[in-house]
Structure formats: structure tokens, C-alpha cells
Design an enzyme around this catalytic site. Structure first.
Site, mmCIF file in Angstrom:
data_model
loop_
_atom_site.group_PDB
_atom_site.id
_atom_site.type_symbol
_atom_site.label_atom_id
_atom_site.label_comp_id
_atom_site.label_asym_id
_atom_site.label_seq_id
_atom_site.Cartn_x
_atom_site.Cartn_y
_atom_site.Cartn_z
ATOM 1 N N GLY A 22 -29.210 -15.073 9.700
ATOM 2 C CA GLY A 22 -30.297 -15.048 10.680
ATOM 3 C C GLY A 22 -30.468 -13.505 11.017
ATOM 4 N N GLY A 23 -30.069 -12.707 10.039
ATOM 5 C CA GLY A 23 -30.270 -11.268 10.342
ATOM 6 C C GLY A 23 -28.947 -10.451 10.397
ATOM 7 C CB SER A 37 -21.693 -17.972 18.319
ATOM 8 O OG SER A 37 -22.678 -18.967 18.281
ATOM 9 N NE ARG A 38 -15.530 -16.661 12.190
ATOM 10 C CZ ARG A 38 -15.309 -15.668 10.918
ATOM 11 N NH1 ARG A 38 -16.359 -15.891 9.966
ATOM 12 N NH2 ARG A 38 -14.412 -14.986 10.647
ATOM 13 C CB ALA A 96 -20.976 -8.292 20.178
ATOM 14 C CE LYS A 97 -19.529 -11.649 27.355
ATOM 15 N NZ LYS A 97 -19.771 -11.964 28.673
ATOM 16 C CB VAL A 113 -26.076 -14.693 20.990
ATOM 17 C CG1 VAL A 113 -25.535 -13.459 21.859
ATOM 18 C CG2 VAL A 113 -26.583 -14.137 19.479
ATOM 19 N N GLY A 114 -25.432 -17.456 18.919
ATOM 20 C CA GLY A 114 -26.271 -18.289 18.320
ATOM 21 C C GLY A 114 -26.415 -19.703 18.792
ATOM 22 C CD GLU A 115 -22.079 -22.469 17.565
ATOM 23 O OE1 GLU A 115 -21.347 -21.057 17.732
ATOM 24 O OE2 GLU A 115 -21.774 -23.320 16.797
#
Lengths: 291, 757, 162
Positions: B487-488, B527-528, B713-714, B716-718
């Protein structure tokens, strides 16, 4: 799709001849046929593409009547000013079939002859009193749209017969038509229920003729004569509309399937018929205002 | 679109919105996805699948298919050799390899319609299709069960006669469909309920839903005569594909090279193998490359989905709204083999809230459905649907604002979760407050409209990752990532490297390497990637910077402590030296004289991933005569730590929200009475289309950057798929006037609840 | 299986290829012409990933037979950029991050082009309904719609300055 032959005849006669071959299938837009071929539901030996037959994808006006070629795409219908003005219900029904991409290909002829009970354009065509021009080995005949479908996937077209065009009668004064359908999303679904209504008013606004047709509530689209009769003589007041709803609900004999339950379809068929009737009435009134 | 917390002024690249390095390939059709590879002599593979929901395979006769000219190989389950099986860590779950193998090609029994039983490779798609028809499989059809509650009931058809519920003592004497019972909790739940001033309870169900990635699974496998083989495939982890394929075919890892293709969506569904071992087994049999591509129908029948569920929940609270205890039972469909994410459902259910007394029981239940695969925050959305609905009930009962009620009960740093972790770096309260302050939450609703609010949690993980940074001779840099970019992520990798090196983003490119070109990495999941692989990228870039400083010091003959690296330039701070600053370009140009190529690779096991919290708000209306719902306005807020590339972070929030809305309203697996899937197509599996949704507003809460990540960063995807189910359902319940407890909230269901018609 | 020779114009270039009678245009583009930018997401016209423009009409290449392409002008994603210069739609998709995995992107771009060819100033609702046949599972459509609206504005501006 192995071993499939493709033919695009340039004349009706050639198409009729080709279609008498065993395993031949007619293709107009192909948006149903190719899906069925893809999922293995049909395995034609020969695909007869009608689109190179002159006029079969066209739309023309003759003394107020419209002749719509069986393979005219939904997009072509939507772009036809005069047709859209005269029969907005039919055009909106045709334009509800699938996505923009499908609209570029799908035709009224295919929508009818694929004989899905949920075909969007069929109730609208029936409500408008459209007829089908059919050519076959034994010549030409013309029958009402409601005489074509006999059940899911089944039509009254004989071996070798080709649906050439739809004829929409010259519209009477103060006439309006409308089509509504229910789908869970806003696009891309098959109708859970569809309803087409065409009404004609007199100068005082009283309904003098009405045809109501509902889809996806029986093995074929239904012409519900009692529902039309419920409107005739009224100004589409609440009482008449209640009778219309009752007539539609009584006529509906849907199944429960992945797209909706029988109970839900029956309820919503009545609701949509009422809503479509009111839109048709408004259009008929406006039609009168302009005339 | 941000909460106003500006990134530190020292950051020049992180927090900006550059064009992704792989962007042009993606908008010109040049990007190569799984099905886009073509090799000379390549064969077309096809898979023969079970027409039954549950059956014993009496006999498979492949002789006619093998004789068909043009057919080069036929394989069945007998061609796999998974030996002792064992588990392979697949990110958020451990995959039991015997089951994965039996899912690739059935052995003895088929457990669901679409279960693979044999495969062919032929010289054309037409011949492959004919060959499938020539394979004769004799089945003994068995009774089936697809519903999770029915599968648990006494007398249900048992799928696996060696399945004795784990987590129960003593070990059961009878086999059942319950693979495992998970129990977790703390405190005195019974006492808290006895003392409760308010109790709310409910029974909730959700349907099985598919990840719905648009790219069907696809791969090309080429066996080499020396036993070394290559696989091109779209997956969420080239190393995972290698590990699983090697295990299932009993091959050494180093003999398989997996080249990651571009991946057309995964959402967790591509963290396992379906095709690769089969394609390689076929290729091994005939010595030619074999391409296998699923049709959409196969994707629905035989990959994904995530669990349908049934759940019971009770909350105890004080009349001020403090939740004192919660009790919950979760029953999740695992599909044909053990391994639903019910344990994750239990762990996440109350992770947003500080609840003293908790009792959670989860059942992992097999049934005659495809084996579930991970799906974005696996297990969490269903549990959150029940929890956030119950909390909505509580808010209504107490006439409290739903956000105030959540703030009152929200976890704070230092709290202990039910699974033992300590809450750290959390910005849940800040996220709730950001929503409360947003214009959406204050906007007036029209007549017949309602607003739903719900929250959600996801752990986010770290783990093993590798990355390399190569300084090019002209002073640019190439980042080598170990994770498929779903996703980028190439953009954020390049950005973090550029930031660290002091280069403009245009001078840094990023590529995703095959299994032989970079060190091991866990999959793209959990989200790793931005966190863990990003950490590896930054550490590699830092090594490069250290090397550049050393080289500058060497050039200037000064102490390295006197070399400052800033904005891509080394400056000598030693006043005794008359040294001109050295740019990266200058240093790269003479690297041969200062020690050779400049590059660094880092492999690490990233610790310190911070959990994420989301809060969503949904306005909608319902046609009272048809039960159809229209989403009018939607806002998603999330604790994101720091957004490396804010546009792609917003995209994660928007995409997750859209998937969640689909889950809430229309998506479901529909089975007929024969246990056959009735809607294995995009036409009837109704995912949201563009006209179904409004714009999705986002609030990126950057109040608490993660101090354990170099740029905060944390994951964020899920998180964003967790809140929408209840956000939508809470709004619908408000209009209907009763609690809607069963997803999807299809028009028919809603109309029936409204007593309409 | 008999195959027939098909002559068409693809992205402005005349091409000749062999097609089976039951072969879809999509398979011909991908397998015969190796134009793999058009994707198969479903093969049944439900996802739009194979959207191409045929004689000015947007269609799903999976729902058209390859032999039907005879004599037609076909535009695919590979022809959208003009000699290496991105189309404003391509540019705006990148600027807006209107793609994540990028698999549906070629279809979305071709569908958007067909829209803007007809309607240079679409409303948000028009964009959403026009693109309803292009499923994107990643983005939630927000950035896609914004990109199309901004590309439309770019094209209008370009038109003015010409």
C-alpha cells in the site's frame, strides 16, 4: 471456452441460417453470454454476433413510434435525446443494467432474451406496451414483450429466430412512464425487485390507462393487470395507490434466495410500484403541460 | 486532516507527501503483478476442486487426464510431502503445515466446496480445462455443517476425528469441531456483576466475509533440473512462501528462490500458500514452468475469508458509567481446519478499556467452509462489534454521550491488558477528544438520520526484518526492502532513508528484493512494515552515515567526533582544519579511495511496536419502506504515532473504513442447504462501490509518537477496520429503535426490524 | 481449435493477432499482445480492472470476444501516457495517493478517461456513479474521486490555455 466458433453475419438472413446450427447462441452485447460461458453454464459451439447486421444497434423514430434495435447498447439509449424524453422509464431501466462498462455493451434484446426474472428493462418495456419484432426461418412476427419470457433462461423464441427490434408505440398525450428497482448497493447489483409503471391521464388529470409490471417476484416479469386497473379512473390518490399495492402484492409469487426473501420482495414490490406510479404520474402531468 | 501536531521542524522528508517511487509503474500498466509473468515454454495450470461440502475421497483416477495430449503433469495430495508438518510463524498466527498442505491439495477428505483435490499443467488453457474433466474423483458424500453454533452442537457432523478440544482438562474423550477453548480474565467477575448498578447484555453474530483483494492469487513456478527452483508470485511475504513451499514439498530453503511480484491487495489473505506448492509440484513433474491463477470464483470458494462469529456479552457498570466487569463468550468459525483468530478476538475485545474484572472465553470451531485466513486486524472487528454495541447500549441507558462514556473508561498508559501487556505510548483518549472536537461530531443531523460512534484497537507488531541501503556512485541511494509493498511502503522506506541520509526524496529509490537478495523478513502484515522494516532501513542508513563520517574524517585526517552530518553534507567541526564540507555526492564519487562501496544491510528483530486506537463516526439514514441504508458522512480518527507519509496513512484509514462498512451492511458468505456457496462472485458478494460511500474524513492523531521508532511510527493499517461495524450498527440501531445484533444489516433485516411493509 | 486473424488498432498502432472464437479481448490483450496492464479481477464484468475503451466506449475487456475487435480502435492503459508524458489523470492519481496496491488503477484510469472525454466537469456524484463498476478494495474511493475531479480541472485549464 475451447472450440468455440465466432461468426458476425452481415445480414438477418445469414444470422437466421447460422442460428439453426446445433449449439449456436445469439450474442448482442455479450454481457450475459460471456459470463455464462466463463462460468461454464453454457458451452456454445458457435457464437453468432448480431452487431454487424445493419440497423440492429440503432434507434430510429417513425411517426412518433420508436424502433430500438435489439443490440442497441444502454449507453446509446441514454444518449438518444428524443427517446429519453418520450420514454424516460425505459431509458432509466436500461441504464440501470450494470456499470458504465456494461452500459457500453448490454442491450435490451439481450436483457429480454437472457430471460432473467430480474432483468431491469423488461418491466419497463412491458409497462410501456412495447412489442418485439422477430425474424426466423418462417418469416417475421411481432409480439408483445410479455409474450417472450416463459421462465428463467427460457423464451418463446423458436430455433433460428432472432429478435431484431423493439417497437415502442406512439405515446398517447399525457403519458408518463417510470421504473424503479431495489438493490442493496447503489449500483452493480441484480434487482431484488423492480417495478415499471406507465400511466396516461386525461386533461383533468384522471388516469385513463395504466400498465404496471414487476420484476424479480416471479419466474418472469409480470404484467399485473389488476394493478393497472386499480389506477384507472383515479387521480392516483391514496386509495388507488393502496389498491395498486395490494394488487402487486397479490400477484407477486417470489422465491427466497441469496438476493432477498420472498416476504421482503413482496413488500418492496408494492412499495416500488407505488413510487414508480407517482413518478409516472408526475411525468404524465408535465407531458400535458408542454402539450 | 491532522490534529495540528506538526512534526518537528528538523524533519524535512518525514511527514511530507511525495509521489511514491513505484507510482509511475502503477499508473501506466507497467507494474508486474502475479499473473503478468510469462516464461518461455510456460504451461497453464488448473486445479480440480470438490463439488461437495464434505466428502471422503474414495478414489482419484488421473490416468485419462495424463493421457490427453498436451497434458504435461497431473498432481494430487500424494505428491506433497509435508512429513511431520510442524508450525510456521506467519505473523499474527502460527500455521499448522499439515493443514496448510491438506488445504493446498486434499488428502483423504474434502472439507468444503472448492477444496483442491488435483491439479494439471497443460500446453493451453483449453486443454487444461478438458484435463480437469478427465480426472475422475469418486466421493462418499458426508453430512456437512457450516454454522458455527450448529458445528458446536452435540450430534453435529465431525470434520476431523482426531480433533479433541485443546485448552480443556481433562482432555475430551470424544472428537468434536471445537479445536480449542481459550480462557482469559482477571478479578472477581461474579462479585462485580452482583454489585452492578447497571447491566447490559446481548447476543451478537457476524457473517464470514472475504478480504476481497481485486487481484486473484497467481504464481509461476519453475523447477530446475538441479533441484533449484524459482517462484514468481504475489504474496504478502516472499520468505513465507518459500518456507511453506519448502516444507510442503520437503525441499531445502536455499533451493527455492521466491521473487515477489507486485501484489494486488491482500489484507492478510495472502499470508499463506494455496498455489505455489502445487505449481512447483507440477513443474517438478514435467520440468517446465507452470502458471497457476485463480479465478474469482476460486478466490471466494477456496481462499480467505475471515470467521463468521457468534458472541454473548454482558457488561456491569456503575450508574456513572464506569464499567466494572465484562463477561464475553466468542465462537469463531475457523473453516475447514483449526485456527480462527478467536484468541485475538478475546485479547482485543476490551483492550480499549480499563475494566477491572474480565472473563473471556473463546471457541475455535471448524466447519465445512474454506479455512479462514488473516484479514486486517484478525479477530478484532467481530469482538469490537459486540463490545462497542454493548457500550452504546450502556450510553443510551445512562443517557451519556458515547464519547464521554468511552473517555471515562479508556485505558491509560501503565494499565495492564488482559493478555498481560502494559499499555504504553497510547493516545486513545486524545483520539476520542479529537473526534469530540471535530465539526462532524457537532454537526446537526437531519430528520430520520442518526449518528453512530465506535472505537477499535489493534496490537501492531514488530518482528524480524531486513533492509539495505546502497549509496550510488552519483550520490543517490537505493533502499532494498524485504517486504512486498502492499500500500505504498516503498514510499515510506525511501522517505525514512532520505531523512536519515539527508537526501532529497527524489534521490532515493526503493526496491523489494527476492529471497536471495536480502536477509529474512517476516511478512507484510500486522501493520509491521513501516515500523519494523522501517527501523531496519533507518539503522542501515545510520550505518551508512557513520561510514560516510568515517570517510570524511579519513579525508580530513581529523577525529570522527569532529565530523557533523547534516542535510547530506559532512562538515568538519575541528577549527584547526581548513576542510571544505564534503557532500554525499563527493564522498560517493571517491568511495574507491576511502574503503570501497558504501552500503549497509541491517537485520533486526524490532521490539517496541505501539498499539493503535481508532474512533469512527458514521451518519446515515434508512429508507423506512425498503430498509436500505445510505451512509451520509464518515470520519475516521486514529492514534498513528507519527505519519511518515500522511496521504498513505489517510488511505489506510479510508480503506479500512470502507471495508468495515461493507462488513456491516452487505458482505456475507451465503450458503445453501447443501453447504454450497451461493454467492461466489463480486456481483453477489457485495463490496462497497464508489457510489455507496461518501468522502471519508480522517483525523491523524499524532499526540504520542512511538519513542521506540526512530521517527515515531505506529502501525496504522489494521485498526481502521475495527470500529466501523459497530459505528454503522449503532447508528442503524438508533433509527430502528432496537439493538441490531446480526451482521450484515441488509435491507431485508433492517426492514423486518422496523416492522415495515 | 480454430483461430482467426484479427486486425485492430491498439493505442494508435495497427496490430494483427490470432484469436480463438471464445477468447476474450482481455486474454488477447494480455496473452497475445502482452499488454498486461489491463487486469483480470473477476472475468465477469463485475470489477472493472480490465476496463478499456473500444471505439470511444468504455467496456470490460473480459466481456468482449477477441474476434469482435476486428476493425476497432482500442485504448488501453499502456496508451494513456502520451510519449512518456503522463495524462493529467495519471498525474493526479499519483499526487493524491489515489492508489495503494495499484491493481485496479489501470481500470480506474481508463474509466475516468472515458468519463472526462464526455464530461469535462463532472460532479462528485457523477464521478462516483460512473466509477461504480470499478471496484477498489484499498482506498475507500475518497482519494480516487478527488484525483478525478482535480484531473478534470487540469484538463479544463489545459483546454483554456490552448
Amino acid at each position: 471456452m475451447s472450440g468455440v466458433e465466432y461468426l458476425s453475419p452481415g445480414s438477418v438472413a445469414e444470422a437466421v441460417r447460422a442460428l439453426q446450427v446445433d449449439g449456436a447462441r445469439v450474442m448482442a452485447g455479450g454481457t450475459d453470454l460471456l459470463v455464462q460461458m466463463r462460468i461454464g453454464r453454457t458451452k456454445p459451439k458457435l457464437v453468432v454476433d448480431l452487431k454487424r447486421i445493419p440497423g440492429i444497434a440503432g434507434i430510429r423514430e417513425e411517426d412518433g413510434a420508436f424502433i430500438i434495435g435489439a443490440a442497441a447498447s444502454g449507453a446509446a439509449l441514454g444518449e438518444h435525446e428524443a427517446l429519453r424524453k418520450a420514454w424516460p422509464g425505459i431509458v432509466e431501466a436500461a441504464n440501470l443494467i450494470g456499470s458504465t462498462q456494461i452500459q457500453g455493451r448490454a442491450s435490451l434484446g439481450g436483457n429480454l432474451c437472457n430471460a432473467s426474472p430480474a432483468a431491469d428493462s423488461v418491466p419497463a418495456l412491458i409497462a410501456a406496451g412495447a412489442t418485439c419484432v422477430i425474424v426466423g426461418p418462417n418469416g417475421e412476427r411481432e409480439v408483445p414483450v410479455e409474450a417472450i419470457q416463459v421462465g428463467p433462461g427460457k423464451t418463446t423464441l423458436a430455433n433460428g429466430e432472432v429478435l431484431l427490434a423493439f417497437r415502442l408505440p406512439k405515446r398517447a398525450a399525457h403519458t408518463g412512464d417510470a421504473y424503479l428497482r431495489l438493490i442493496p448497493r447503489t449500483e452493480m447489483d441484480i434487482a431484488v425487485v423492480g417495478a415499471g409503471v406507465c400511466v396516461t391521464l386525461d386533461a383533468s388529470g384522471k388516469c385513463i390507462a395504466a400498465r404496471v409490471s414487476v420484476g424479480a417476484v416471479a419466474p418472469t416479469a409480470l404484467l399485473v393487470e389488476a394493478a393497472g386497473a386499480a389506477l384507472v379512473g383515479s387521480s392516483l390518490d391514496d386509495a388507488a395507490l393502496t389498491n395498486l399495492e395490494a394488487a402487486v402484492a397479490a400477484a407477486a409469487r417470489p422465491i427466497s434466495d441469496k438476493r432477498g426473501t420472498a416476504e421482503y420482495r413482496t413488500k418492496v414490490a408494492a412499495v416500488l410500484a407505488r413510487r414508480a406510479a407517482l413518478i409516472a404520474r408526475d411525468r404524465a402531468q408535465k407531458d400535458g403541460a408542454k402539450a | 486532516m491532522s490534529d495540528g501536531n506538526q512534526p518537528p521542524a528538523s524533519l524535512k522528508v518525514v511527514g511530507t507527501r511525495p509521489i511514491r517511487p513505484d507510482g509511475v509503474d502503477k499508473v501506466t500498466g507497467r507494474a508486474q503483478f502475479g499473473a503478468d509473468f510469462h516464461l518461455p515454454g510456460m504451461l497453464t495450470g488448473r486445479i480440480k476442486r470438490s463439488p461437495h461440502a464434505h466428502a471422503r475421497i474414495v478414489k482419484i483416477d488421473i490416468s485419462a487426464a495424463e493421457k490427453r495430449p498436451g497434458v504435461k503433469a497431473v498432481v494430487t495430495g500424494a505428491d506433497l510431502d509435508v512429513g511431520a508438518g510442524g508450525d510456521i510463524e506467519a505473523g499474527e498466527h502460527a500455521a499448522a503445515m499439515k493443514d496448510v498442505a491438506a488445504n493446498c491439495l486434499a488428502s483423504g477428505k474434502v472439507f468444503y466446496q472448492g477444496h483442491a483435490v488435483a491439479a494439471v499443467a497443460a500446453t493451453s488453457p483449453e486443454i487444461a480445462a478438458e484435463a480437469l474433466d478427465l480426472i475422475e474423483v469418486t466421493y462418499e458424500v458426508l453430512p456437512h455443517v457450516v454454522d458455527v453454533d450448529e458445528a458446536m452442537a452435540p450430534g453435529a457432523p465431525v470434520l476431523h476425528d482426531d480433533m479433541f478440544t485443546k485448552g480443556v482438562t481433562p482432555k475430551p474423550t470424544k472428537a468434536s469441531n471445537v479445536a480449542q477453548k481459550h480462557v482469559m480474565g482477571r478479578g472477581d467477575v461474579a462479585g462485580a456483576f452482583a454489585a452492578a448498578e447497571v447491566v447490559v447484555e446481548g447476543r451478537y453474530t457476524t457473517a464470514a466475509v472475504h478480504q476481497g483483494y481485486i487481484e486473484p492469487h497467481a504464481c509461476v513456478a519453475a523447477w530446475g533440473a538441479d533441484g533449484q527452483s524459482t517462484i514468481w508470485c504475489s504474496s504478502q511475504g516472499q520468505f513465507l512462501v518459500r518456507a511453506m513451499t519448502a516444507r510442503i514439498l520437503n525441499l531445502p530453503l536455499s533451493d527455492i528462490k521466491v521473487i515477489p511480484a507486485e501484489i494486488g491487495g491482500g489484507f492478510g489473505g495472502k499470508t499463506t500458500v494455496y498455489l505455489e506448492p502445487v505449481a512447483l509440484a507440477l513443474s517438478r513433474k514435467c520440468g517446465r514452468p507452470v502458471k497457476l491463477v485463480m479465478s474469482r470464483e476460486e478466490v471466494f470458494l477456496a481462499s480467505g475469508p475471515t470467521s463468521g462469529s457468534s458472541m454473548d456479552i454482558r457488561l456491569a457498570a456503575t450508574k456513572d458509567g464506569k464499567i466494572t466487569a465484562a463477561e464475553m463468550t466468542l465462537r469463531y468459525q475457523a473453516g475447514a481446519f483449526a485456527g480462527s483468530p478467536v484468541n485475538l478476538g478475546c485479547m482485543t475485545a476490551f483492550a480499549c478499556y480499563d475494566v477491572e474484572n474480565l472473563a473471556l472465553v473463546g471457541y475455535d470451531v471448524v466447519s465445512n467452509r474454506p479455512k479462514v485466513a488473516a484479514y486486517r486486524a484478525p479477530g478484532a472487528p467481530m469482538a469490537a462489534f459486540a463490545v462497542e454495541s454493548a457500550i452504546d447500549d450502556l450510553a443510551r441507558k445512562l443517557k451519556m454521550d458515547p464519547i464521554d462514556l468511552r473517555i471515562l473508561n479508556a485505558v491509560k498508559d501503565g494499565a495492564k491488558t488482559v493478555y498481560g501487556a502494559t499499555v504504553r505510548y497510547s493516545a486513545f483518549i486524545e483520539t476520542l477528544e479529537a473526534v469530540k472536537a471535530h465539526p462532524h461530531y457537532k454537526a446537526k443531523l437531519g430528520p430520520g438520520q442518526a449518528r453512530g460512534v465506535a472505537a477499535g484497537f489493534w496490537f501492531n507488531i514488530g518482528g524480524e526484518s531486513s533492509a539495505a541501503v546502497h549509496v550510488d556512485e552519483d550520490g543517490g541511494a537505493t533502499v532494498v526492502s524485504s517486504n512486498p509493498d502492499i500500500g505504498g511502503s516503498r514510499a515510506s522506506m525511501a522517505m525514512m532513508a532520505a531523512e536519515t541520509l539527508g537526501l532529497p526524496i527524489e534521490r532515493v529509490r526503493c526496491t523489494v528484493a527476492d529471497t536471495t537478495s536480502i536477509g529474512f523478513s517476516g511478512s507484510t502484515g500486522g501493520s509491521r512494515v513501516t515500523f519494523a522494516t522501517g527501523m531496519a532501513v533507518v539503522e542501515a542508513a545510520q550505518k551508512v552515515v557513520a561510514d560516510l563520517r568515517r570517510r570524511a574524517a579519513q579525508t580530513w585526517e581529523c577525529d570522527i567526533a569532529h565530523v557533523e552530518w547534516k542535510d547530506g553534507v559532512a562538515t568538519c567541526l575541528d577549527p584547526s582544519k581548513d576542510a571544505k564540507p564534503l557532500s554525499l555526492k563527493a564522498l560517493a564519487g571517491k568511495s574507491a579511495k576511502t574503503g570501497g562501496p558504501i552500503a549497509a544491510e541491517v537485520s533486526l528483530n524490532a521490539q517496541g511496536a505501539a498499539a493503535g486506537y481508532g474512533v469512527h463516526v458514521c451518519d446515515l439514514e434508512i429508507d423506512p419502506e425498503t430498509g436500505r441504508t445510505t451512509i451520509l458522512r464518515y470520519t475516521a480518527a486514529q492514534d498513528v504515532g507519527r505519519a511518515i507519509h500522511p496521504a498513505y496513512v489517510e488511505g489506510q484509514l479510508q480503506g479500512g473504513a470502507a471495508q468495515g462498512v461493507g462488513w456491516a451492511l452487505n458482505e456475507e458468505y451465503v450458503y445453501n442447504s447443501n453447504g454450497l456457496l451461493d454467492n461466489a462472485s463480486f456481483l453477489d458478494y457485495r463490496m462497497p462501490v464508489a457510489s455507496d460511500l461518501p468522502m471519508i474524513d480522517t483525523i491523524l492523531v499524532e499526540a504520542k509518537p512511538n519513542p521506540r521508532h526512530p521517527y515515531g511510527a505506529k502501525g496504522v493499517g489494521e485498526v481502521p477496520i475495527v470500529p466501523p461495524l459497530a459505528a454503522v450498527a449503532n447508528a442503524i440501531s438508533a433509527i430502528v429503535g432496537q439493538r441490531m445484533t446480526s451482521l450484515p444489516l441488509s435491507p431485508a433485516k433492517v426492514l423486518a426490524a422496523m416492522g415495515g411493509g | 481449435m480454430s483461430r482467426t486473424v484479427v486486425n485492430a488498432v491498439v493505442n494508435g498502432e495497427p496490430v494483427e493477432f490470432l484469436a480463438g472464437g471464445g477468447q476474450s479481448l482481455l486474454d488477447a490483450l494480455r496473452d497475445e499482445l502482452r499488454l498486461t496492464g489491463s487486469k483480470e479481477g473477476c472475468g465477469t464484468g463485475d470489477c472493472g480492472a480490465c476496463s478499456v475503451i473500444v471505439d470511444g466506449r468504455l467496456v470490460c475487456a473480459c466481456l468482449m470476444l477477441a474476434p469482435e475487435a476486428e476493425g476497432k480502435r482500442i485504448e488501453t492503459i499502456e496508451g494513456l501516457a502520451d510519449n512518456g508524458h503522463l495524462h493529467p489523470l495519471q498525474h493526479q492519481f499519483l499526487e493524491h495517493a489515489a492508489l495503494q496496491c495499484g491493481f485496479c488503477t489501470p481500470g480506474l484510469l481508463m474509466a475516468s478517461k472515458a468519463l472526462l472525454d464526455r464530461n469535462p466537469d463532472p460532479t462528485e456524484t457523477e464521478v462516483r456513479y460512473w466509477l461504480a463498476g470499478n471496484i477498489c478494495r484499498c482506498t475507500g474511493y475518497d482519494k480516487v474521486v478527488r484525483a478525478v475531479m482535480d484531473a478534470a480541472a487540469d484538463l479544463r485549464q489545459e483546454g483554456k490555455s490552448k
